[in-house]
Scaffold this motif. Structure first.
Motif, PDB file in Angstrom:
ATOM      1  N   PHE A  57       0.793  -1.198  -0.033  1.00 11.23           N
ATOM      2  CA  PHE A  57       0.115  -0.153   0.119  1.00 11.23           C
ATOM      3  C   PHE A  57       0.689   1.265  -0.061  1.00 11.23           C
ATOM      4  CE2 PHE A  57      -3.830  -2.153   1.944  1.00 11.23           C
ATOM      5  CZ  PHE A  57      -4.560  -2.240   0.454  1.00 11.23           C
ATOM      6  N   ASN A  58       1.809   1.215   0.822  1.00  4.20           N
ATOM      7  CA  ASN A  58       2.853   2.231   0.921  1.00  4.20           C
ATOM      8  C   ASN A  58       3.427   2.632  -0.490  1.00  4.20           C
ATOM      9  OD1 ASN A  58       2.936   3.216   3.485  1.00  4.20           O
ATOM     10  ND2 ASN A  58       3.721   1.443   4.205  1.00  4.20           N
ATOM     11  N   ASP A  59       3.703   1.480  -1.085  1.00  2.00           N
ATOM     12  CA  ASP A  59       4.180   1.768  -2.626  1.00  2.00           C
ATOM     13  C   ASP A  59       3.446   2.557  -3.477  1.00  2.00           C
ATOM     14  OD1 ASP A  59       6.660   0.302  -1.904  1.00  2.00           O
ATOM     15  OD2 ASP A  59       5.743  -1.571  -2.816  1.00  2.00           O
ATOM     16  N   MET A  60       2.108   2.108  -3.311  1.00  2.00           N
ATOM     17  CA  MET A  60       1.090   2.843  -4.283  1.00  2.00           C
ATOM     18  C   MET A  60       1.157   4.383  -4.066  1.00  2.00           C
ATOM     19  SD  MET A  60      -2.300   0.804  -4.278  1.00  2.00           S
ATOM     20  CE  MET A  60      -2.251  -0.964  -4.123  1.00  2.00           C
ATOM     21  N   ILE A  61       0.976   4.793  -2.752  1.00  2.00           N
ATOM     22  CA  ILE A  61       1.203   6.135  -2.413  1.00  2.00           C
ATOM     23  C   ILE A  61       2.376   6.836  -2.938  1.00  2.00           C
ATOM     24  CG2 ILE A  61       1.266   7.946  -0.664  1.00  2.00           C
ATOM     25  CD1 ILE A  61      -0.878   6.257   0.728  1.00  2.00           C
ATOM     26  N   ASN A  62       3.632   6.058  -2.871  1.00  2.00           N
ATOM     27  CA  ASN A  62       4.893   6.534  -3.051  1.00  2.00           C
ATOM     28  C   ASN A  62       4.873   6.648  -4.550  1.00  2.00           C
ATOM     29  OD1 ASN A  62       5.594   7.028  -0.617  1.00  2.00           O
ATOM     30  ND2 ASN A  62       6.635   5.171  -0.393  1.00  2.00           N
ATOM     31  N   MET A  63       4.498   5.675  -5.439  1.00  2.00           N
ATOM     32  CA  MET A  63       4.460   5.579  -6.775  1.00  2.00           C
ATOM     33  C   MET A  63       3.767   6.874  -7.200  1.00  2.00           C
ATOM     34  SD  MET A  63       3.669   1.802  -7.678  1.00  2.00           S
ATOM     35  CE  MET A  63       3.330   2.085  -9.392  1.00  2.00           C
ATOM     36  N   VAL A  64       2.699   7.327  -6.932  1.00  2.00           N
ATOM     37  CA  VAL A  64       1.865   8.604  -7.267  1.00  2.00           C
ATOM     38  C   VAL A  64       2.783   9.589  -6.774  1.00  2.00           C
ATOM     39  CG1 VAL A  64      -0.106   9.993  -6.618  1.00  2.00           C
ATOM     40  CG2 VAL A  64      -0.516   7.499  -7.070  1.00  2.00           C
ATOM     41  N   LEU A  65       3.361   9.592  -5.669  1.00  2.00           N
ATOM     42  CA  LEU A  65       4.067  10.720  -5.319  1.00  2.00           C
ATOM     43  C   LEU A  65       5.281  11.060  -6.277  1.00  2.00           C
ATOM     44  CD1 LEU A  65       4.197  10.869  -1.512  1.00  2.00           C
ATOM     45  CD2 LEU A  65       3.279  12.596  -2.986  1.00  2.00           C
ATOM     46  N   GLU A  66       5.838   9.938  -6.568  1.00  2.00           N
ATOM     47  CA  GLU A  66       6.838  10.095  -7.580  1.00  2.00           C
ATOM     48  C   GLU A  66       6.623  10.619  -8.822  1.00  2.00           C
ATOM     49  OE1 GLU A  66       9.113   6.200  -7.400  1.00  2.00           O
ATOM     50  OE2 GLU A  66       9.407   6.650  -5.340  1.00  2.00           O
ATOM     51  N   ALA A  67       5.493  10.222  -9.376  1.00  2.00           N
ATOM     52  CA  ALA A  67       5.088  10.590 -10.794  1.00  2.00           C
ATOM     53  C   ALA A  67       4.402  12.269 -10.622  1.00  2.00           C
ATOM     54  CB  ALA A  67       3.644   9.722 -10.943  1.00  2.00           C
ATOM     55  N   PHE A  68       4.143  12.632  -9.375  1.00  2.00           N
ATOM     56  CA  PHE A  68       3.614  13.888  -9.290  1.00  2.00           C
ATOM     57  C   PHE A  68       4.940  14.702  -9.324  1.00  2.00           C
ATOM     58  CE2 PHE A  68      -0.230  13.629  -6.763  1.00  2.00           C
ATOM     59  CZ  PHE A  68      -1.166  13.236  -7.841  1.00  2.00           C
ATOM     60  N   ASP A  69       6.127  14.350  -8.755  1.00  2.00           N
ATOM     61  CA  ASP A  69       7.329  15.041  -8.611  1.00  2.00           C
ATOM     62  C   ASP A  69       8.084  15.000  -9.823  1.00  2.00           C
ATOM     63  OD1 ASP A  69       7.454  15.677  -6.084  1.00  2.00           O
ATOM     64  OD2 ASP A  69       8.327  13.882  -5.349  1.00  2.00           O
ATOM     65  N   SER A  70       7.954  13.909 -10.518  1.00  2.00           N
ATOM     66  CA  SER A  70       8.758  13.745 -11.667  1.00  2.00           C
ATOM     67  C   SER A  70       8.110  14.417 -13.107  1.00  2.00           C
ATOM     68  CB  SER A  70       9.309  12.406 -11.917  1.00  2.00           C
ATOM     69  OG  SER A  70       8.224  11.424 -12.315  1.00  2.00           O
ATOM     70  N   ASN A  71       7.016  14.407 -12.958  1.00  2.00           N
ATOM     71  CA  ASN A  71       6.039  14.684 -14.112  1.00  2.00           C
ATOM     72  C   ASN A  71       4.981  15.785 -13.757  1.00  2.00           C
ATOM     73  OD1 ASN A  71       4.588  14.728 -16.328  1.00  2.00           O
ATOM     74  ND2 ASN A  71       4.361  12.634 -16.626  1.00  2.00           N
ATOM     75  N   GLU A  72       5.373  16.905 -14.254  1.00  2.00           N
ATOM     76  CA  GLU A  72       4.587  18.101 -13.605  1.00  2.00           C
ATOM     77  C   GLU A  72       3.419  18.312 -14.503  1.00  2.00           C
ATOM     78  OE1 GLU A  72       5.312  22.819 -13.125  1.00  2.00           O
ATOM     79  OE2 GLU A  72       6.909  21.644 -12.706  1.00  2.00           O
ATOM     80  N   GLU A  73       3.138  17.667 -15.575  1.00  2.00           N
ATOM     81  CA  GLU A  73       2.129  17.633 -16.520  1.00  2.00           C
ATOM     82  C   GLU A  73       0.952  16.567 -15.912  1.00  2.00           C
ATOM     83  OE1 GLU A  73       1.672  16.508 -21.011  1.00  2.00           O
ATOM     84  OE2 GLU A  73       3.544  17.315 -20.562  1.00  2.00           O
ATOM     85  N   PHE A  74       1.450  15.632 -15.408  1.00  2.00           N
ATOM     86  CA  PHE A  74       0.452  14.679 -14.810  1.00  2.00           C
ATOM     87  C   PHE A  74       0.023  15.231 -13.480  1.00  2.00           C
ATOM     88  CE2 PHE A  74       0.188  10.855 -11.791  1.00  2.00           C
ATOM     89  CZ  PHE A  74      -0.740  10.316 -12.190  1.00  2.00           C
ATOM     90  N   LEU A  75       0.842  15.813 -12.695  1.00  2.00           N
ATOM     91  CA  LEU A  75       0.318  16.566 -11.379  1.00  2.00           C
ATOM     92  C   LEU A  75      -0.604  17.437 -11.965  1.00  2.00           C
ATOM     93  CD1 LEU A  75       0.367  16.957  -8.434  1.00  2.00           C
ATOM     94  CD2 LEU A  75       2.095  18.733  -8.899  1.00  2.00           C
ATOM     95  N   THR A  76      -0.480  18.459 -12.920  1.00  2.00           N
ATOM     96  CA  THR A  76      -1.203  19.602 -13.486  1.00  2.00           C
ATOM     97  C   THR A  76      -2.742  18.849 -13.907  1.00  2.00           C
ATOM     98  OG1 THR A  76       0.487  20.725 -14.154  1.00  2.00           O
ATOM     99  CG2 THR A  76      -1.688  21.349 -14.605  1.00  2.00           C
ATOM    100  N   LYS A  77      -2.402  17.592 -14.660  1.00  2.00           N
ATOM    101  CA  LYS A  77      -3.790  16.969 -15.162  1.00  2.00           C
ATOM    102  C   LYS A  77      -4.571  16.506 -13.955  1.00  2.00           C
ATOM    103  CE  LYS A  77      -2.735  13.594 -17.944  1.00  2.00           C
ATOM    104  NZ  LYS A  77      -2.297  12.673 -19.019  1.00  2.00           N
ATOM    105  N   VAL A  78      -3.805  15.811 -12.885  1.00  2.00           N
ATOM    106  CA  VAL A  78      -4.795  15.240 -11.825  1.00  2.00           C
ATOM    107  C   VAL A  78      -5.288  16.564 -11.040  1.00  2.00           C
ATOM    108  CG1 VAL A  78      -4.546  13.671 -10.017  1.00  2.00           C
ATOM    109  CG2 VAL A  78      -3.370  13.203 -11.714  1.00  2.00           C
ATOM    110  N   SER A  79      -4.672  17.430 -10.824  1.00  2.00           N
ATOM    111  CA  SER A  79      -4.845  18.782  -9.896  1.00  2.00           C
ATOM    112  C   SER A  79      -5.983  19.212 -10.198  1.00  2.00           C
ATOM    113  CB  SER A  79      -3.758  19.530  -9.527  1.00  2.00           C
ATOM    114  OG  SER A  79      -2.828  18.621  -9.026  1.00  2.00           O
ATOM    115  N   SER A  80      -5.985  19.454 -12.062  1.00  4.32           N
ATOM    116  CA  SER A  80      -7.168  20.121 -12.479  1.00  4.32           C
ATOM    117  C   SER A  80      -8.441  19.429 -12.731  1.00  4.32           C
ATOM    118  CB  SER A  80      -6.512  21.035 -13.884  1.00  4.32           C
ATOM    119  OG  SER A  80      -6.093  19.568 -14.542  1.00  4.32           O
TER     120      SER A  80
END
Ligand SMILES: Nc1ncnc2c1ncn2[C@@H]1O[C@H](COP(=O)(O)OP(=O)(O)OP(=O)(O)O)[C@@H](O)[C@H]1O
Ligand code: SF4
Ligand SMILES: [Mg+2]
Length: 1022
Positions: free
Chosen positions: A235-258
Motif C-alpha cells: 500500500f505504501n508503494d502505491m502512495i509513493n508511486m503516485v508521489l514520484e509521478a507527481f514529482d517527476s512529471n509536472e504535466e501529470f500533476l497538473t492533469k490530476v490537480s486540475s
C-alpha cells in the motif's frame, strides 16, 4: 424522489466553515463538534453554488468512513452528490494508477501484497541478507520478521531515502552523536579505571543499536527487490508511486490537480508523512489552494503509523494565510462527559491549545454541551473498583444485561431495542474476546469488529488439516485423525478406537490403516468409512489435474466440509468466511507463484500457522444491532450512548517504555521530541478518544488485583475522578457469595441463539447492499444463488476467470483509444491500439503464458475488426467512457453500475453502450421472458440510473457492442415504459432481500444444471 433532507442546522461557527470555500481553511476542534458534519454541509453548499461535483475530492481515513460519507452526502444532497469523489488515500492512489497506467512503470501482473505474502518475502530477504545483529540468542533471524515489516512501513510511509537514513544515523545526537559521547566517556573511564558494568552495558547496547539500524537498511533493500521481483507492491508503494509521478512529471500533476479544484480532508491529524504529501502536492498543483482540513490534535492516536503531532503545524507553516476555525459547541455529549474528558486531556501540556507559537490562532478547545436531547440525560461518570478482574468483567456484563432489560435503551428504526448504542472499548483485542464469551454466555448479541485468524476458526482448521493429509498422509495425517470423530466425518467411537489401536500397534497412519483394513475389518459404520476413503482417493486423483484453488473447492464440496458449516448454526458466517479466505489465499498464491502446487501453498500457510501470523477474515464495515466490542483505536469517529471502558489500571495504561520511539534513524520531524513526554501524551489522547465517544453514560472500571498481583487505577484519571460534581466512585469489595453466584451465572451457558444472530448479521449486511444490474439479474434468476454468491460469498470453481481478464483488457484498451482521440484530436493508429492492448493484457493475471498468448491472438483478431467500426464514430460524439455510478438514490436505497460508453446526439439525448466479449446474442434472445432477458434488464437499469442522475438528459437508445462480432450489435430504443419495468424489478428485489427471502424459484423455472452451487444446494431451508 425520497430524499432525507437534513433537519440539523449548522451553528454560527460551522456556518463560517461552510461559507469559506476559497483558500486554505483548518477546522481545529474537539470531538463531537461536528467536524465530519461540517464537511458534508460544506460540500452541500458547494454543490448549491453550482460547483461541479467531480471537481471535489474528499479524503477520509478508512473505507468504511468513505462509504459512510458518500451515502450521507447523497441522502442529504441528492443524486448530484454521487459524483463527488470520496476516497481513502490508498484507494485514491490505486484509482490514479488504474486510470493512468501509462504514467506508471508497472510490471506484468503486479498486485498488492497481503500480510502473509510480505512475511514470506521477508523470509527470502533474510535468507539472503543473513543478518548478524537481528538474531535471537538461539540464532533465529525469522523471529524479527514482524518487527522488520513494521520498520519498513515506517521507512516507506516517511519516504526516507538511503542518504537521509544514513545521514541521521551518522549525525543525529541520539545516534552517532550519542555513540561519540559514549566513546569519550569510555576513554575517560578507562583512564580512571572506572569501566563499570552498567556503563559497559549501555555502551554495548548503543553500539548494537547502530549496527542493527545499518543491517535493517540492507534487509529493507533486499526485501524491496524481492517484492518487485515477485510482482508485488504494498500500500505504501502505491502512495509513493503516485508521489514520484507527481514529482517527476509536472504535466501529470497538473492533469490530476486540475481534475479537482477543491480538497477536503477528514481526521487530518492522523495522516502520515506521505499521505500528507499527497494532500500538499494536490493543493500545489491546483494552484487554487482550496483546501479544507478538519482535525483535532487531541485525537492523534496513530502515531506509531507515522501520524505525527507536527502534521497540523506543517500545514499552518505551508499555508500561513490559513483561516483557523475552532468549534466549541459539542453536539454529542453531556457537559459532564465534556468536563471529565477535558480534565483528562489538559494534563498534556504539549497540546496546541497551550502552545504559545500558536497563540495568534486563538485556539480554544473547551467545549459546551449543546445537544438539547442529550442534556437531560446528564449523569455522573461512574468509576467502579473491584477486588478482582473476573468480578470486574462480570459486573460490566451484568450491567449491560440489566440495561437491555430496562427501558433506558432506545429503539432503532425497526422499533427493536438498539444494542449497538452500547459499546465496550478496550486497549487490545484479547480483552474483547473475553467479553465476547461472557456476553455469549448470557445470550447477548455482540459484534466484534476485530479481525480473526483462520487458525482460530473451526472450518478453516478442518480444511487446512485435510489438505495437509492430502499432500502427505503418512506425515501429516495425525491432525486429520484427531478430527474424525466430529462432523463432517463423524466416525463412530468403535471405528475410531479401532484405528487408534491399529496406529498404536503398527505406527501406520490413518489413511493407510483404513485402506489396509477396509474389506477385512468389521466396521461399525462401514458406509461412512468407505465414503471417507473413496472421497479421499478421488481427491488424491485430482491433485495433479486441478490447480490449487480448484482442488480446494473440490475438497470443500466433496468432503461435505462446506455443506456442514453452512448448515451448522454456531458461528455460521464466520466459518463460511474462513473457508472463503483460504480459497482466496490460494488464488492469490497461485497467480504469483506460477507452477506451484498444493504442497507449496501449504508451506505458505504453515509459515503463517507456525509463526502465529494472522491470516484473518475481513473486518465487517457495517454495524449490527448488537453490543459493539471495539478497541479504543477502532472507536475513532464513532459515537455511542452507553460506553464501558474496563481495565483502567496503571500497569496497562502508564507504559513508560520509550525505547521503541526512535528505534530507527528516521527524522522527518522538525521538532526535537521528548520521548517520555510524547508517550505520556499519546496515552492520554487514547483515553480521551475513548471517553469522548460517549453521549451520556460512561462507566469506567478497574480491579485491585490481577492474578494475585495488586493493581491500582491509572493516575491519568486521578484528577477528573476527584471532581465529585462530575464523577462518582464505587469500591466493590470481594463479597464471596455474591461473586460466586455471578461466576456461576456466567459459567452456566445459556445457549446462545446463533440462528437469530446469523439472521441479524445477514440483515445488517443487506442493509448496506447496493444493487447493480448483475446482482439484480442474479436475484431474478435465483434468489438462493444470490444468497450463496452475493450475500455469503461462497467460493466457486474458477471456470472462466481468464476470459474475464481478457474482457477487462479489451475494455481498457478501447477506453484508452477514445481518451487518446480526445486528447490528440484523432484516434490512435491501429498499431498503437494493438500495443496498448498487449500492455493491458500483461497487466492481467493468467495462469500461464500459453493461455495469455491465446487471448492475445483472439484479442488482436477482434480489435482489428471492431476498430474499423469505432473509427466511424466521431470521437467528439463520445461523451464518456467507463462511466461509473454508485450512489444513485432509489427510494431509501441506492443503485450502482458501470456504463462502458456514452454518446451524445445533436438533440441533447444520449446513447448508452456496453461492450461484450464472447459470442453475439440475437434480438429474439434478448427479450422479456427469453434467455437473455438479463441483457435487457441491464440496459434498462442503465437508462433509469443515468436519467435519475442527469434529470435534464434523456437516453434515446441503448445497445450492446459485440466486439468479436460487431456486425451483430444489438440496439434498442428504450422508453419511459422501460423505466417503469425496471423500477418494478428493482423494487421487488430490494423488498425481497430485505425480508430475507431467498427461496429458490419454482422448479420449472430453475436452471440448476449450470449452477455453481448445485452440489451444495439441497433446496431446503437454510
Ligand atoms: N449544528 C448541529 N446541531 C445539531 N447536531 C449537530 C450539529 N453539528 C453536528 N451535530 C451532531 O453531532 C454529532 C457529532 O458530529 P460529528 O460526528 O460530525 O463530530 P466530529 O467533530 O466529526 O467528531 P469526532 O471528532 O469524534 O470525529 C453528530 O451526531 C452530528 O449529527
Ligand atoms: S442449484 Fe438451482 S436452486 Fe440451488 S442455487 Fe443453484 S440455481 Fe438456485
Ligand atoms: Mg468526525
Amino acid at each position: 424522489m425520497n430524499e432525507i433532507k437534513t433537519i440539523i442546522k449548522p451553528n454560527i461557527k460551522q456556518q463560517e466553515c461552510i461559507n469559506t470555500i476559497d483558500g486554505p481553511v483548518m477546522v481545529l476542534a474537539g470531538p463531537g463538534t461536528g467536524k465530519t458534519f461540517t464537511i458534508i454541509q460544506r460540500v452541500k453548499h458547494m454543490l448549491n453554488q453550482k460547483i461541479t461535483p467531480a471537481s471535489i475530492l474528499c479524503l477520509t481515513y478508512s473505507e468504511a468512513a468513505a462509504n459512510e460519507m458518500k451515502s450521507r452526502l447523497v441522502k442529504e444532497i441528492g443524486t448530484i452528490a454521487a459524483s463527488v469523489c470520496v476516497h481513502t488515500y490508498h484507494a485514491f492512489c490505486n484509482e490514479l494508477i488504474k486510470q493512468y497506467p501509462n504514467e506508471f512503470e508497472l510490471l506484468d501482473g503486479v498486485s498488492p501484497a497481503d500480510e502473509i505474502t510480505k512475511r514470506s518475502i521477508m523470509k527470502l530477504a533474510l535468507e539472503e541478507a543473513n543478518p548478524q545483529e537481528y538474531r535471537t540468542k538461539w540464532g533465529d533471524a525469522y523471529y524479527f520478521i514482524p518487527e522488520h515489516l513494521k520498520s519498513i512501513d515506517e521507512i516507506k510511509s516517511n519516504q526516507v531515502t538511503k542518504e537521509e537514513y544514513f545521514n541521521t544515523l551518522n549525525t543525529h545526537p541520539l545516534w552517532q552523536g550519542k555513540m561519540q559521547e559514549l566513546e569519550a566517556e569510555y576513554i575517560e573511564r578507562e583512564q580512571k579505571g572506572k569501566l563499570v558494568k552498567t556503563f559497559l552495558n549501555s555502551y554495548d547496547s548503543h553500539k548494537r543499536k547502530i549496527n542493527k539500524a545499518k543491517e535493517l537498511w540492507e534487509i529493507y533493500e533486499k526485501y524491496d527487490i524481492k517484492l518487485k521481483q515477485n510482482n508485488y507492491i504494498d500500500f505504501n508503494d502505491m502512495i509513493n508511486m503516485v508521489l514520484e509521478a507527481f514529482d517527476s512529471n509536472e504535466e501529470f500533476l497538473t492533469k490530476v490537480s486540475s481534475q479537482f479544484k477543491y480538497f477536503l480532508v477528514d481526521e487530518y491529524q492522523d495522516t502520515n508523512y506521505s499521505q500528507n504529501k499527497i494532500v500538499f502536492k494536490l493543493a500545489e498543483g491546483a494552484k487554487s489552494r482550496n483546501i479544507f482540513v478538519v482535525g483535532d490534535d487531541d485525537q492523534i492516536i496513530y502515531e506509531f503509523q507515522g501520524a505525527k503531532t507536527d502534521t497540523l503545524e506543517k500545514f499552518l507553516t505551508l499555508f500561513p494565510d490559513t483561516k483557523v476555525i475552532c468549534l466549541n459547541e459539542n453536539n454529542r455529549s453531556t457537559q459532564n462527559i465534556l468536563d471529565f474528558s477535558y480534565d483528562i486531556i489538559s494534563q498534556d501540556k504539549s497540546r496546541l491549545e497551550f502552545n504559545p507559537n500558536f497563540s495568534q490562532f486563538n485556539i480554544s478547545k473547551v467545549l459546551t454541551a449543546k445537544n438539547e436531547k442529550i442534556k437531560p440525560l446528564n449523569s455522573k461518570i461512574q468509576i467502579h473498583g473491584f477486588a478482582d478482574i473476573k468480578q470486574e468483567n462480570n459486573f460490566i456484563v451484568k450491567n449491560i444485561e440489566d440495561l437491555i432489560k430496562s427501558d433506558r435503551l432506545p429503539l432503532n428504526d425497526e422499533k427493536e431495542k438498539d444494542l449497538s448504542k452500547i459499546a465496550i472499548l478496550t486497549r487490545d483485542n484479547q480483552e474483547l474476546q473475553n467479553f465476547a464469551s461472557l456476553l455469549e454466555a448470557k445470550n447477548i448479541r455482540y459484534q466484534l469488529k476485530a479481525s480473526k485468524s483462520i487458525f482460530d476458526i473451526k472450518s478453516s482448521l478442518v480444511l487446512y488439516f485435510y489438505l495437509k493429509a492430502l499432500v502427505n498422509h503418512e506425515f501429516y495425517g495425525d491432525k486429520l485423525f484427531g478430527l474424525l470423530l466430529s462432523e463432517p466425518f463423524a466416525f463412530t467411537n468403535a471405528d475410531y478406537s479401532f484405528l487408534l489401536e491399529q496406529n498404536r500397534l503398527n505406527h501406520k497412519d490413518l489413511i493407510t490403516n483404513i485402506k489396509e483394513n477396509l474389506e477385512t475389518h468389521k466396521w461399525d459404520n462401514k458406509k461412512k468409512v468407505k465414503k471417507f476413503i473413496n472421497t479421499f482417493n478421488a481427491l488424491l486423483g485430482l491433485r495433479s489435474s486441478l490447480n490449487t484453488k480448484d482442488l480446494i473447492i473440490e475438497v470443500i464440496n466433496r468432503t461435505g466440509i462446506l455443506e456442514y458449516f453452512l448448515q451448522t448454526e454456531v458461528n455460521r458466517s464466520e466459518n463460511i468466511y474462513a473457508i472463503k479466505k483460504i480459497t482466496d489465499e490460494a488464488q492469490a498464491y497461485m497467480y504469483t507463484n506460477r507452477g506451484s502446487w498444493l504442497n507449496d501453498f501449504l508451506d505458505h500457510l504453515d509459515l503463517a500457522f507456525e509463526s502465529n501470523i494472522p491470516i484473518t477474515i475481513e473486518k465487517e464495515d457495517y454495524t449490527q444491532n448488537a453490543v459493539q466490542l471495539v478497541t479504543l483505536h477502532g472507536s475513532k469517529g464513532r459515537e455511542f450512548e452507553f460506553v464501558y471502558i474496563p481495565n483502567l489500571i496503571a500497569r496497562k495504561w502508564e507504559n513508560k517504555n520509550v525505547n521503541n520511539k526512535m528505534s530507527l534513524p528516521i527524522d522527518k520531524s522538525d521538532k526535537k521530541i521528548d520521548e517520555e513526554a510524547a508517550k505520556y501524551s499519546e496515552q492520554l489522547r487514547l483515553l480521551f478518544v475513548g471517553v469522548t465517544r460517549t453521549k451520556h453514560s460512561l462507566t469506567l472500571t478497574y480491579s485491585n488485583s490481577i492474578d494475585g498481583k495488586p493493581q491500582e487505577l491509572t493516575s491519568y484519571l486521578s484528577l477528573p475522578v476527584d471532581n465529585e460534581n462530575i464523577a462518582e466512585t464505587y469500591n466493590h469489595t470481594m463479597q464471596n457469595e455474591e461473586f460466586l453466584f455471578e461466576l456461576a451465572q456466567s459459567i452456566k451457558k445459556v445457549s446462545f441463539d446463533y440462528a437469530s444472530a446469523f439472521n441479524d448479521e445477514i440483515k445488517a449486511r443487506i442493509k448496506n447492499f447496493i444493487i447493480s444490474p448483475s446482482s439484480l439479474n442474479q436475484y431474478l434468476a435465483c434468489p438462493r444463488q444470490f444468497l450463496y454468491s452475493t450475500v455469503l460469498n461462497i467460493p466457486i470453481l474458477d471456470k472462466d476467470t481468464a476470459s474475464a481478464h481478457y474482457g477487462s483488457a479489451i475494455h481498457r484498451t478501447l477506453q484508452w483509444a477514445v481518451q487518446h482521440a480526445k486528447e490528440n484530436d484523432r484516434y490512435p493508429d491501429y498499431n498503437l491500439l494493438e500495443e496498448a492492448f498487449i500492455k493491458n493484457l500483461n497487466l492481467e493475471k493468467f495462469e500461464n503464458q500459453t493461455v495469455r498468448d491465446e487471448y492475445k491472438e483472439r484479442g488482436i483478431k477482434s480489435l482489428k475488426q471492431y476498430y474499423k467500426q469505432l473509427l466511424e464514430t466521431p470521437f467528439d460524439r463520445i461523451f464518456a467512457t467507463e462511466y461509473s455510478f454508485d450512489y444513485v438514490p432509489f427510494d431509501n436505497k441506492f443503485l450502482k453500475g458501470f456504463i462502458d460508453r456514452i454518446e451524445k446526439n445533436s438533440d441533447g439525448t444520449v446513447e448508452l453502450y456496453d461492450y461484450k466479449t464472447g459470442s453475439a446474442k440475437s434480438k429474439s434472445q434478448i427479450a422479456d421472458g427469453k434467455d437473455y432477458e438479463n441483457y435487457l434488464n441491464q440496459l434498462r437499469f442503465y437508462k433509469y440510473a443515468f436519467e435519475e442522475q442527469n434529470p435534464d438528459t434523456k437516453v434515446a437508445r441503448a445497445g450492446l457492442i459485440f466486439i468479436e462480432e460487431p456486425h451483430a450489435n444489438f440496439y434498442i430504443n428504450l422508453t419511459e415504459a422501460d423505466n417503469e419495468i425496471i423500477k418494478g424489478k428493482i423494487g421487488y428485489v430490494y423488498e425481497n432481500i430485505q425480508n430475507l427471502n431467498f427461496e429458490p424459484p419454482r422448479e420449472e423455472e430453475r436452471k440448476c444444471e449450470f449452477c455453481d452451487y448445485r452440489h451444495l444446494c439441497k433446496l431446503n431451508e437454510l
